[in-house]
Design a protein around this motif. Structure first.
Motif, PDB file in Angstrom:
ATOM      1  N   THR A   1       0.810  -1.222   0.000  1.00 42.06           N
ATOM      2  CA  THR A   1       0.000   0.000   0.000  1.00 42.06           C
ATOM      3  C   THR A   1       0.847   1.278   0.000  1.00 42.06           C
ATOM      4  OG1 THR A   1      -0.198  -0.136   2.406  1.00 42.06           O
ATOM      5  CG2 THR A   1      -1.988  -1.105   1.080  1.00 42.06           C
ATOM      6  N   ASP A   2       2.163   1.157   0.235  1.00 42.91           N
ATOM      7  CA  ASP A   2       3.052   2.317   0.161  1.00 42.91           C
ATOM      8  C   ASP A   2       3.384   2.702  -1.280  1.00 42.91           C
ATOM      9  OD1 ASP A   2       3.196   2.555   2.929  1.00 42.91           O
ATOM     10  OD2 ASP A   2       5.012   1.326   3.079  1.00 42.91           O
ATOM     11  N   ILE A   3       3.083   1.809  -2.221  1.00 47.17           N
ATOM     12  CA  ILE A   3       3.337   2.086  -3.636  1.00 47.17           C
ATOM     13  C   ILE A   3       1.990   2.290  -4.312  1.00 47.17           C
ATOM     14  CG2 ILE A   3       4.431   1.321  -5.769  1.00 47.17           C
ATOM     15  CD1 ILE A   3       6.017  -0.713  -4.099  1.00 47.17           C
ATOM     16  N   TRP A   4       1.743   3.481  -4.826  1.00 48.84           N
ATOM     17  CA  TRP A   4       0.497   3.734  -5.541  1.00 48.84           C
ATOM     18  C   TRP A   4       0.458   2.854  -6.779  1.00 48.84           C
ATOM     19  CZ3 TRP A   4      -3.454   6.280  -3.575  1.00 48.84           C
ATOM     20  CH2 TRP A   4      -3.219   7.183  -2.546  1.00 48.84           C
ATOM     21  N   PRO A   5      -0.707   2.348  -7.163  1.00 45.84           N
ATOM     22  CA  PRO A   5      -0.805   1.555  -8.395  1.00 45.84           C
ATOM     23  C   PRO A   5      -0.265   2.331  -9.597  1.00 45.84           C
ATOM     24  CG  PRO A   5      -2.827   1.375  -7.136  1.00 45.84           C
ATOM     25  CD  PRO A   5      -1.994   2.450  -6.478  1.00 45.84           C
ATOM     26  N   ASP A   6       0.443   1.612 -10.441  1.00 44.00           N
ATOM     27  CA  ASP A   6       1.016   2.157 -11.677  1.00 44.00           C
ATOM     28  C   ASP A   6       2.053   3.242 -11.429  1.00 44.00           C
ATOM     29  OD1 ASP A   6      -0.605   0.375 -13.161  1.00 44.00           O
ATOM     30  OD2 ASP A   6      -2.264   1.779 -13.053  1.00 44.00           O
ATOM     31  N   THR A   7       2.820   3.055 -10.346  1.00 45.86           N
ATOM     32  CA  THR A   7       3.949   3.942 -10.035  1.00 45.86           C
ATOM     33  C   THR A   7       5.098   3.101  -9.497  1.00 45.86           C
ATOM     34  OG1 THR A   7       3.334   4.375  -7.742  1.00 45.86           O
ATOM     35  CG2 THR A   7       2.410   5.860  -9.421  1.00 45.86           C
ATOM     36  N   GLY A   8       6.202   3.770  -9.200  1.00 45.19           N
ATOM     37  CA  GLY A   8       7.365   3.090  -8.652  1.00 45.19           C
ATOM     38  C   GLY A   8       7.928   3.801  -7.444  1.00 45.19           C
ATOM     39  N   VAL A   9       8.773   3.079  -6.721  1.00 46.39           N
ATOM     40  CA  VAL A   9       9.527   3.635  -5.598  1.00 46.39           C
ATOM     41  C   VAL A   9      10.973   3.155  -5.732  1.00 46.39           C
ATOM     42  CG1 VAL A   9       7.551   3.703  -4.021  1.00 46.39           C
ATOM     43  CG2 VAL A   9       9.040   1.692  -4.051  1.00 46.39           C
ATOM     44  N   CYS A  10      11.856   3.793  -5.018  1.00 51.45           N
ATOM     45  CA  CYS A  10      13.261   3.407  -5.030  1.00 51.45           C
ATOM     46  C   CYS A  10      13.622   2.767  -3.693  1.00 51.45           C
ATOM     47  CB  CYS A  10      14.140   4.622  -5.289  1.00 51.45           C
ATOM     48  SG  CYS A  10      15.891   4.213  -5.404  1.00 51.45           S
ATOM     49  N   ALA A  11      14.398   1.678  -3.765  1.00 53.22           N
ATOM     50  CA  ALA A  11      14.885   1.001  -2.559  1.00 53.22           C
ATOM     51  C   ALA A  11      16.390   0.800  -2.687  1.00 53.22           C
ATOM     52  CB  ALA A  11      14.193  -0.344  -2.387  1.00 53.22           C
ATOM     53  N   LEU A  12      17.083   0.819  -1.576  1.00 59.66           N
ATOM     54  CA  LEU A  12      18.514   0.556  -1.565  1.00 59.66           C
ATOM     55  C   LEU A  12      18.714  -0.912  -1.191  1.00 59.66           C
ATOM     56  CD1 LEU A  12      21.224   1.946  -1.994  1.00 59.66           C
ATOM     57  CD2 LEU A  12      21.294   2.387   0.470  1.00 59.66           C
TER      58      LEU A  12
ATOM     59  N   ARG B   1       4.174  -5.103 -24.102  1.00 54.22           N
ATOM     60  CA  ARG B   1       5.238  -4.957 -23.105  1.00 54.22           C
ATOM     61  C   ARG B   1       4.887  -3.880 -22.090  1.00 54.22           C
ATOM     62  NH1 ARG B   1      10.748  -5.191 -26.652  1.00 54.22           N
ATOM     63  NH2 ARG B   1      11.637  -6.209 -24.849  1.00 54.22           N
ATOM     64  N   ARG B   2       5.126  -4.207 -20.826  1.00 55.41           N
ATOM     65  CA  ARG B   2       5.007  -3.211 -19.753  1.00 55.41           C
ATOM     66  C   ARG B   2       6.354  -2.519 -19.647  1.00 55.41           C
ATOM     67  NH1 ARG B   2       1.693  -7.162 -16.607  1.00 55.41           N
ATOM     68  NH2 ARG B   2      -0.401  -6.331 -16.823  1.00 55.41           N
ATOM     69  N   VAL B   3       6.317  -1.193 -19.633  1.00 54.66           N
ATOM     70  CA  VAL B   3       7.565  -0.430 -19.690  1.00 54.66           C
ATOM     71  C   VAL B   3       7.546   0.725 -18.707  1.00 54.66           C
ATOM     72  CG1 VAL B   3       7.968  -1.002 -22.127  1.00 54.66           C
ATOM     73  CG2 VAL B   3       6.726   1.089 -21.527  1.00 54.66           C
ATOM     74  N   VAL B   4       8.749   1.226 -18.442  1.00 52.30           N
ATOM     75  CA  VAL B   4       8.931   2.499 -17.759  1.00 52.30           C
ATOM     76  C   VAL B   4       9.705   3.394 -18.712  1.00 52.30           C
ATOM     77  CG1 VAL B   4      11.041   1.735 -16.545  1.00 52.30           C
ATOM     78  CG2 VAL B   4       9.736   3.697 -15.688  1.00 52.30           C
ATOM     79  N   ALA B   5       9.286   4.647 -18.836  1.00 57.86           N
ATOM     80  CA  ALA B   5       9.986   5.630 -19.662  1.00 57.86           C
ATOM     81  C   ALA B   5      10.851   6.493 -18.742  1.00 57.86           C
ATOM     82  CB  ALA B   5       8.993   6.503 -20.418  1.00 57.86           C
ATOM     83  N   SER B   6      12.109   6.603 -19.079  1.00 54.88           N
ATOM     84  CA  SER B   6      13.004   7.444 -18.292  1.00 54.88           C
ATOM     85  C   SER B   6      12.490   8.880 -18.279  1.00 54.88           C
ATOM     86  CB  SER B   6      14.412   7.417 -18.880  1.00 54.88           C
ATOM     87  OG  SER B   6      15.211   8.407 -18.264  1.00 54.88           O
ATOM     88  N   PRO B   7      12.479   9.519 -17.105  1.00 59.58           N
ATOM     89  CA  PRO B   7      12.018  10.908 -17.061  1.00 59.58           C
ATOM     90  C   PRO B   7      13.012  11.897 -17.680  1.00 59.58           C
ATOM     91  CG  PRO B   7      12.690  10.193 -14.875  1.00 59.58           C
ATOM     92  CD  PRO B   7      12.783   8.994 -15.772  1.00 59.58           C
ATOM     93  N   ILE B   8      14.209  11.442 -18.016  1.00 58.52           N
ATOM     94  CA  ILE B   8      15.212  12.352 -18.578  1.00 58.52           C
ATOM     95  C   ILE B   8      15.122  12.387 -20.116  1.00 58.52           C
ATOM     96  CG2 ILE B   8      17.662  12.958 -18.703  1.00 58.52           C
ATOM     97  CD1 ILE B   8      16.802  13.096 -15.852  1.00 58.52           C
ATOM     98  N   TYR B   9      15.522  11.284 -20.773  1.00 60.35           N
ATOM     99  CA  TYR B   9      15.555  11.265 -22.240  1.00 60.35           C
ATOM    100  C   TYR B   9      14.455  10.402 -22.851  1.00 60.35           C
ATOM    101  CZ  TYR B   9      20.121  13.455 -21.690  1.00 60.35           C
ATOM    102  OH  TYR B   9      21.139  14.303 -21.353  1.00 60.35           O
ATOM    103  N   LYS B  10      13.609   9.822 -22.027  1.00 60.97           N
ATOM    104  CA  LYS B  10      12.389   9.108 -22.454  1.00 60.97           C
ATOM    105  C   LYS B  10      12.612   7.740 -23.080  1.00 60.97           C
ATOM    106  CE  LYS B  10      10.299  12.896 -21.236  1.00 60.97           C
ATOM    107  NZ  LYS B  10      10.751  13.286 -19.932  1.00 60.97           N
TER     108      LYS B  10
ATOM    109  N   GLY C   1       9.924   7.380 -13.348  1.00 62.99           N
ATOM    110  CA  GLY C   1       9.495   7.387 -14.736  1.00 62.99           C
ATOM    111  C   GLY C   1       8.022   7.051 -14.889  1.00 62.99           C
ATOM    112  N   LEU C   2       7.508   7.326 -16.076  1.00 58.63           N
ATOM    113  CA  LEU C   2       6.121   6.999 -16.401  1.00 58.63           C
ATOM    114  C   LEU C   2       6.035   5.543 -16.823  1.00 58.63           C
ATOM    115  CD1 LEU C   2       5.140  10.160 -18.446  1.00 58.63           C
ATOM    116  CD2 LEU C   2       4.538   9.627 -16.083  1.00 58.63           C
ATOM    117  N   VAL C   3       5.040   4.835 -16.297  1.00 52.41           N
ATOM    118  CA  VAL C   3       4.860   3.427 -16.646  1.00 52.41           C
ATOM    119  C   VAL C   3       3.625   3.256 -17.511  1.00 52.41           C
ATOM    120  CG1 VAL C   3       6.065   2.515 -14.624  1.00 52.41           C
ATOM    121  CG2 VAL C   3       3.614   2.981 -14.496  1.00 52.41           C
ATOM    122  N   GLY C   4       3.644   2.202 -18.302  1.00 55.04           N
ATOM    123  CA  GLY C   4       2.517   1.899 -19.168  1.00 55.04           C
ATOM    124  C   GLY C   4       2.845   0.724 -20.056  1.00 55.04           C
TER     125      GLY C   4
END
Length: 116
Positions: free
Chosen positions: A17-28, A73-82, A65-68
């Motif tokens: 529940t800490d990760i909104w659907p269709d989004t990501g988080v970063c972990a170390l 294919r399920r992908v993530v688009a880099s927020p920098i160069y896409k 990044g944006l996911v879709g």
């Protein structure tokens, strides 16, 4: 080591529940930034994990990044160069020679865990 002699080490990342659907988080994980994504497909949930490091920009940003979907294919688009990265394989769709490390991820008792 082969799978019979090596035990998996699962690292607890967060509650689902800490990760909104269709989004990501970063972990170390063992000193590396890992992007963990929660994707919905109707009533089904899917979890993916891959390196957070964008090899084209050099920044650790893929969890933002944006996911879709691109075709099947399920992908993530880099927020920098896409550039688009396949969440299951880590392959860059724009440059097949570039591939991110993927990590095994699972859900246990409502907690997201990544294999180290």
């Amino acid at each position: 080591m082969d799978g019979a002699t090596q035990k998996d080490c699962w690292i607890d990342v967060c509650a689902l529940t800490d990760i909104w659907p269709d989004t990501g988080v970063c972990a170390l994980i063992q000193g590396r930034q890992v992007a963990v994504f929660r994707m919905r497909d109707g009533d089904r949930e899917h979890l993916y994990a891959l390196d957070n490091h964008d090899p084209f920009s050099g920044a650790n940003v893929l969890s933002r990044g944006l996911v879709g979907n691109l075709g099947e294919r399920r992908v993530v688009a880099s927020p920098i160069y896409k550039q688009h990265f396949d969440l299951a394989t880590g392959e860059c769709l724009e440059d097949a020679q570039v591939r991110l490390r993927t990590w095994r991820v699972r859900l246990v008792d409502g907690r997201v865990q990544v294999s180290a």
